[in-house]
Design an enzyme around this catalytic site. Structure first.
Site, short mmCIF file in Angstrom:
data_model
loop_
_atom_site.label_atom_id
_atom_site.label_comp_id
_atom_site.label_asym_id
_atom_site.label_seq_id
_atom_site.Cartn_x
_atom_site.Cartn_y
_atom_site.Cartn_z
CB CYS A 62 42.78 70.80 48.50
SG CYS A 62 41.60 69.43 48.59
CB CYS A 65 42.14 67.25 52.63
SG CYS A 65 42.44 66.52 51.01
CB CYS A 140 74.92 51.02 97.88
SG CYS A 140 73.91 49.54 97.69
CB CYS A 143 69.21 51.28 98.20
SG CYS A 143 70.04 50.12 99.31
CG ASP A 661 71.21 89.33 73.98
OD1 ASP A 661 71.10 89.65 72.79
OD2 ASP A 661 70.58 89.87 74.90
CG ASP A 866 68.93 90.16 79.27
OD1 ASP A 866 69.08 90.01 78.04
OD2 ASP A 866 68.53 91.22 79.78
CG ASP A 870 68.61 86.53 74.82
OD1 ASP A 870 68.90 86.81 73.65
OD2 ASP A 870 68.72 87.33 75.76
#
EC number: 7.2.2.8
Length: 995
Positions: A62, A65, A140, A143, A661, A866, A870
């Site tokens: 409530c 609180c 490699c 590393c 879209d 676009d 979106d």
């Protein structure tokens, strides 16, 4: 009122740092002392930007609180305000982070009897910085994994990515807890060379070289003069090179100002000082790569100088009479001339040319990891030191018979360095796309001087790096546009293919934007600069591609997992191979005839063990994904498709459903006149002159579309002078009317005509109905209460939209359209473009929900959009594709950006991702297959049946070739061509009719 404002802002998720950028506030607090009988007030000042934190608070039932939570929080020092929403279980706190932290706030809420968890912390978001560091010396994945672990262990580092292929690291860190200097130090402590590329701060850095007779005092004067400039953050002087480094805010100042300040400074007899932009040559990635190529090339040439004689004395001259006798001549006891020559020549190869493998091994082992250098060092050391042992034994023993392997260690190092040279060259070609983009910017620019009226008073050619915001530059025909900006004078056509991939030149006139690095074809343009340096479109594209190449594809995790135990496993297999063959020989488990005449069982076993050690290649596995991603993203950028990393590539190749879209994605995004029907005999030019004169006073999008279309019938198309409209009236929802040239003109819908008793004939009604069926807006035009014409205005489909959807169907990809428009318009557009599944009148959150529904049904979904509306769907989709002409928010939310804003690039993006991922698979098949087949062969699995064995130097050559082959396989992607179907798309034409 303030509480309502805060609640509203919480819903809208606005950033309070923008609303309250800096607050200087005196807060008071009571401090009890001596049993609470006395109190003193301590005032402390906070000069700190306000931050916002949002908590989920469970247990509130409530408003009471909520009130108790609010009171508890507001008792804390440094709290600016608190809004508690019991209904949604949310608490939004505005606070000063220097006085209180989110953990204290959370504990306070829980002390009040509620459960709290942090949802959002703006302080953390604002405090995060991203820096990029170039790392030299990685060989490699072991590393790169080591460096990642080192960086992630640094306090304040939130995320670290290390890309082996481009030798760069991207680190997200909290500058309050760490610094880029600390990050550089940690990398160097790990045994690698680190060079800072960018700090991630909203500042730029430039180095200037000063020429002239300078003293320490004069340098201090220059330093103080530069520091006095607005926007300059710091000035650092290197006395040894007369170099000045300036850290500055590009919005406030720029390098031209620095040079003017320096050159205007005079020190007595020293005369004027010349300042130029400092060029270190080797700082850039390409320059550094070229330096590395030259270094490997020189090392290989020097290794040949020593290795070829070693090979000849061991393998060739021993079969030539006369020379053989000379080489076999005993100098001391059993020590021959040939052994001395091979020992002397192999030693510099082992310890000078091969020193890089020792340093690499030491750095790796010091950090508790093992890499390719460890395998090479162990293998060559085994061959060299055993050979050295045979030389010493031969020199001290009159009856010792042994064979040296000096040619093995020397040839092994030579072949590995050759392989590294070829690998570095090939890897350099994988980043050519970025190099080409960076080279698009012109070296010089023509700077114009303007008077107060905007008239040109002079021009000057300057270094392109000296351009600043709000400069006006001149672009002549055939020249590159020097920087981003907009045209303030002139018209021309600009070739933007190098940036957007658009093949046709784009017309530019006053007010149009231009992109730095594009090519002006004809006509002179005056451009006002809006973005320079790191803000330019070219720099952002380069940064996006570089970030994409830094981001690991999920499939790369396979190589990372293998690399952790690969080298230790190979060392174990190598030792086991040697031990197995050695014991088999000692126990006579194979016939002595198997042992070559020049060896004994120990030496044969040693050869097998060394071959296993040097044939294994973790580099091929480590390069399988990043090289393909590098080439793929680079090719995509050249095609106008910006792919944000390996994860987007990997997801895109699985896409089987695309959600589109409508507005701005399937359609052009703005209304245009697509059809004109005149009901009376009238000249079209005169008709549109009257209509445009009426509509030019309206701000409605349809009115602007009509006026824009009417310009096509004018000679003065750029700035037409329309007749004056008198008695202009705009009637909301219906249209406009005005008097033009003494005639009453009305432009609007049926309601407007009916209100003014204008008769609408049947053929006009049919035209309106046809327009509605085709998702077009019908507009009626009357002159003196007589209906004269019908216009059809619509947001037309993009060229080739229909064909693009058809091609996607042929690729087994389902297309769905989701739009906020009404069902009638949506269904009409869907029918026209060939999409069967349509969702209309959808809000942004509903678009995202539809994406999630499709994912739950088992689809891998791409969203193409676009606009801002979106963005939720772009984020929710497996792959978000933003149309390049869309908003920055949509582009930021997307995984792939389509620069040309056409639907063909959706197909290109998916096709490129499929081709790239198939190349990654092929690389892994080769890399894994090579190791799975090569190691057993090197261990001698074929020897019992065929007597075939792999000498260590051939095993080393095979190892080097495996890495080169993986890189070359990835480089084949550079030949990528978009699907041929896209070359035959038809362009829809806009129809214009008249009676």
């Amino acid at each position: 009122m303030a509480t309502k404002l805060l609640s509203l802002t919480c819903i809208r998720k606005e950033r309070f740092s923008e609303r309250y950028p800096l607050v200087r506030k005196h807060l008071t607090r009571s401090r009890d002392g001596g049993g609470g009988s006395s109190s003193e007030t301590a005032a402390f000042e906070i000069d700190d930007p306000i931050s916002r934190a949002v908590f989920q608070v469970l247990g509130m039932t409530c408003s009471a609180c909520a009130g108790s939570v609010e009171k508890a929080i507001k008792r804390l020092p440094g709290i600016h305000d608190a809004v508690i929403d019991a209904l949604n279980n949310r608490a939004q706190i505005l606070f000063y982070p220097n006085s209180v932290d989110v953990e204290t706030i959370r504990e306070t809420i829980e002390d009040a009897g509620f459960e709290a968890s942090l949802i959002e912390n703006e302080a953390n978001e604002r405090s995060r910085q991203v820096c990029r560091i170039r790392i030299n010396g990685m060989t490699c994945t072991s590393c790169s994994s080591t460096i990642e672990r080192v960086l992630q262990s640094v306090n304040g580092v939130q995320r670290a990515h290390v890309a082996l292929a481009i030798e760069e690291a991207e680190i997200h860190y909290d500058p309050r807890l760490s610094s880029y200097d600390r990050l550089l130090e940690e990398i160097e402590n790990a045994g690698f060379e680190a060079v800072l590329i960018s700090t991630g701060e909203d500042v730029s850095k430039i180095d200037l070289k000063i020429d002239g007779e300078l003293t320490d005092e004069s340098m201090k004067v220059i330093e103080r003069s530069l520091e006095a400039l607005p926007g300059v953050q710091s000035v650092e002087i290197s006395h040894g090179t007369d170099k000045i480094s300036v850290l500055y805010k590009p919005d406030v100042t720029g390098p031209r100002n620095f040079i003017q300040v320096i050159e205007s400074t005079v020190f007595g007899h020293s005369g004027h000082i010349k300042a130029t932009i400092f060029s270190e040559g080797g700082v850039g990635r390409e320059s550094q790569k070229q330096g590395e190529i030259k270094q490997y090339y020189k090392s290989f040439l020097w290794s040949l100088v020593f290795t070829v004689p070693v090979f000849l004395t061991a393998m060739v001259f021993m079969y030539i009479p006369g020379i053989k006798d000379l080489l076999m001549f005993k100098v001391i006891n059993m020590l021959t001339v040939g052994e001395i020559i091979r020992c002397v020549l192999a030693t510099p190869v082992q310890f000078v040319i091969g020193w890089r493998f020792y340093t690499g091994s030491y750095k790796a082992l010091r950090r508790g990891s093992a890499n390719m250098d460890v395998l090479i060092a162990l293998g060559t050391n085994a061959a060299y030191f055993y050979s050295l042992y045979t030389v010493l034994r031969a020199a001290t023993s009159p009856d010792f018979k042994g064979v040296d392997f000096f040619e093995t260690s020397a040839m092994l190092i030579s072949f590995i360095i050759l392989g590294k040279y070829l690998e570095v060259m090939a890897k350099g070609k994988t980043s050519q796309a970025i190099a080409k983009l960076m080279n698009l910017a012109p070296d010089t620019a023509i700077l114009l001087s303007l008077d107060k009226e905007g008239n040109v008073t002079g021009e000057e050619e300057i270094d392109g790096r000296l351009i600043q915001k709000n400069d006006v530059i001149k672009i002549v025909p055939g020249a590159k546009v020097a920087s981003d900006g907009y045209v303030i004078w002139g018209q021309s056509h600009v070739n933007e293919s190098m940036i957007t991939g658009e093949a046709r030149p784009v017309a530019k006139r006053k007010g149009d934007t231009v992109i730095g690095g594009t090519l002006n074809e004809n006509g002179v343009l005056h451009v006002k600069v809006t973005r320079v340096g790191s803000e330019s479109a070219l720099a952002q594209i380069v940064r996006l591609v570089e970030s994409a190449q830094l981001a690991k594809a999920p499939v790369q995790k396979l190589a990372d997992r293998i690399s952790k135990f690969f080298v230790p496993l190979v060392i174990f297999l190598s030792f086991s191979t040697w031990l197995a063959w050695f014991l088999a020989g000692k126990l006579h488990w194979y016939p002595e005839s198997w042992i070559p005449s020049s060896m004994d069982s120990f030496e044969l076993a040693l050869q097998f063990g060394i071959s296993v050690m040097v044939i294994a290649c973790p580099c091929a596995l480590g390069l399988a994904t990043p090289t393909a991603v590098m080439v793929g993203t680079g090719v995509g950028a050249s095609q106008g498709v910006l792919i944000k990393g390996g994860q987007a590539l990997e997801r895109a190749h699985k896409v089987n459903c695309i959600v589109f879209d409508k507005t701005g994605t399937l359609t052009m995004g703005k209304p245009v006149v697509v059809k004109t029907k005149l009901l009376k005999n009238m000249v079209l030019r005169e008709f549109y002159e009257l209509v445009a004169a009426t509509e030019v006073n309206s701000e409605h999008p349809l009115a602007k579309a009509i006026v824009e279309y009417a310009k096509k019938f004018r000679d003065d198309e750029e700035n037409p002078a329309w007749p004056e409209a008198c008695d202009f009236v705009s009637i909301t929802g219906k249209g406009v009317k005005a008097t033009v040239k003494g005639r009453e003109i009305m432009v609007g819908n049926k309601n407007l005509m009916n209100d003014h008793k204008v008769i609408i004939p049947d053929d006009a009604e049919e035209l309106l109905a046809d327009s509605e069926d085709m998702a077009q807006t019908g507009i009626l035009v009357s002159i003196n209460s007589e209906l004269i014409g019908v216009l059809s205005v619509s947001d037309p489909l993009k060229p080739s939209a229909r064909e693009a959807i058809s091609i996607l169907k042929s690729m087994n990809i389902k297309s769905i359209m989701v739009t906020g428009d009404n069902w009638g318009t949506a269904n009409s557009i869907a029918r026209e473009v060939g999409i069967d599944s349509v969702i209309a009148e959808a809000k942004p959150e509903q678009k995202a929900e539809k994406v999630k529904e499709l994912q739950a049904a088992g689809h891998v979904v791409a969203m193409v959009g676009d606009g801002i509306n979106d963005s939720p769907a772009l984020v929710a989709a497996d792959v978000g594709m933003a149309i390049g002409a869309g908003t920055d928010i949509a582009i930021e939310a997307a995984d792939i950006v389509l620069m040309k804003s056409n639907l063909e690039d959706v197909i290109t993006a998916i096709d490129l991702s499929r081709k790239t991922f198939s190349r990654i698979r092929l690389n892994y098949v080769w890399a894994l297959g090579y190791n799975l087949m090569g190691i057993p062969i090197a261990a001698g699995v074929l020897f019992p049946g065929t007597r075939f064995r792999l000498p260590p130097w051939i095993a080393g050559a095979a190892m080097a070739a495996s890495s080169v082959s993986v890189v070359c396989c990835s480089l084949l992607l550079k030949n990528y061509k978009r699907p041929k179907k896209l070359d035959h798309l038809e362009i829809r034409e806009i129809q214009v009719e008249r009676v």
